[in-house]
Design an enzyme around this catalytic site. Structure first.
Site, PDB file in Angstrom:
ATOM      1  CB  ALA A 182      -1.212  -0.098   1.140  1.00 50.88           C
ATOM      2  CE  LYS A 205       2.349   6.900  11.652  1.00 50.14           C
ATOM      3  NZ  LYS A 205       2.492   5.940  11.107  1.00 50.14           N
TER       4      LYS A 205
END
Ligand code: NAD
Length: 312
Positions: free
Chosen positions: A10, A189
């Site tokens: 992706a 993150k």
């Protein structure tokens, strides 16, 4: 710039399309045969913010990288899953010449240790990205919304080239930003992935539903506290309250009904997850530094147990 993207899933597809459209010489390498075959046959197809686009981008099967033997890329971008990184780089290492830089934009912790086996620290660039992407089938990407990239050379010597990469990414519309402390951003993150991804995958819910449970605040705070304790040992000072607020915002954001990528990998597609590089990395580093991380230890084992159950 001559750019090889390793991992045409992706995210690799998103970066390939955007960098190709802005005039770079992009080459893809991927280990999923159906994906390689589809991209060779039809080109890289995408729904790009609702518009159908196709790009003819050369792609090579991972086992056939010797066909690229004499190709000297300026930049190799790693976009495998974390658990594929080492095995993949074992196969593409012959493409890393003395002037090649490697940029890692994977989620998770500890990738610099893996990549240093293949590239000198002076040629290593680390980053994070808030762009998103999904696949609707082999060679078909769904690319919606906007994002950005934060990047920084691992050692001071790599700064000049990293600033060139920043310019190339800016021209591609990737919204890059040179970071003064990318390791902090990577840890911050990882806290998002280590809470939302892991808990939604185990509880089989989306982010909004997780946020509606009365247990969410305690779970998030305990997990983030473990990440912060281990990060502090590595000289990264996360503020647990700030990180909690940063994560909890997702419960009411526009994408709150989104199922995180670990959920999609594990629950929908029965694939191996990146858990060993998120909560698992904190557990393993905690053992090394003698810091207790019971939540990360349990979550890692539960995800692995679920992988076993779903892959039977
Ligand atoms: P991905 O799973 O789409 O692709 C990674 C690799 O897995 C590619 O080589 C791909 O060909 C292969 N693959 C994909 N589906 C497969 C299948 N069904 N069978 C066999 N192989 C398959 O991964 P991605 O989403 O591009 O993520 C790459 C890295 O970027 C990860 O570290 C991820 O956490 C991170 N990341 C992803 C997003 C996102 O929105 N997808 C956002 C930010 C960071």
């Amino acid at each position: 710039m001559k750019i090889v993207i390793v991992g045409a899933g992706a995210m690799g597809s998103r970066f390939a399309l955007m960098l190709h459209h802005s005039g770079n010489e992009v080459t893809l390498i991927d280990g999923w045969p159906e994906n390689v075959a589809a991209i060779k046959k039809f080109g890289l197809r995408a729904q790009f913010n609702g518009k159908s686009v196709v790009a003819k981008i050369p792609i090579y099967q991972l086992d056939q990288v010797q066909q690229l033997q004499n190709y000297q890329a300026d930049l190799l971008i790693a976009f495998t899953k974390s658990n594929q990184l080492e095995a993949t780089f074992d196969k593409v290492k012959t493409l890393i010449g003395p002037n090649t830089y490697v940029l890692c934009l994977l989620n998770g912790l500890g990738h610099e240790a893996v990549l240093q086996k293949y590239v000198s620290v002076d040629h290593l660039i680390l980053g994070i990205t808030l762009w998103t992407a999904a696949l609707s089938g082999p060679g078909q990407a769904v690319l919606i919304g906007t994002g950005n990239v934060e990047l920084q050379n691992f050692s001071p010597k790599g700064k000049e080239f990293t600033l060139q990469v920043e310019k190339v990414f800016a021209a591609a519309g990737l919204n890059p930003q040179y970071s003064d402390n990318v390791k902090y951003s990577i840890w911050r993150k990882a806290c998002v992935n280590g809470t939302l991804n892991t808990l939604c995958s185990l509880l089989e819910c989306n982010i909004k539903e997780l946020g509606q449970t009365s247990f969410a605040p305690t779970l998030l705070k305990e997990i983030i506290a473990e990440f912060a304790a281990v990060a502090a040992h590595e000289g990264i000072n996360l503020n647990p309250d700030e990180v909690y607020q940063h994560v909890a915002v997702a419960f009411t954001s526009d994408s709150a009904e989104h199922y995180p990528s670990m959920y999609q990998d594990l629950v929908q597609n029965h694939r191996q997850t990146e858990i060993d590089f998120i909560n698992g990395a904190v557990w393993s580093k905690g053992q090394q530094y003698k810091i207790a991380t019971p939540y990360c230890a349990l979550l890692t084992q539960l995800i692995h147990a679920k992988e076993e159950l779903l892959q039977q």
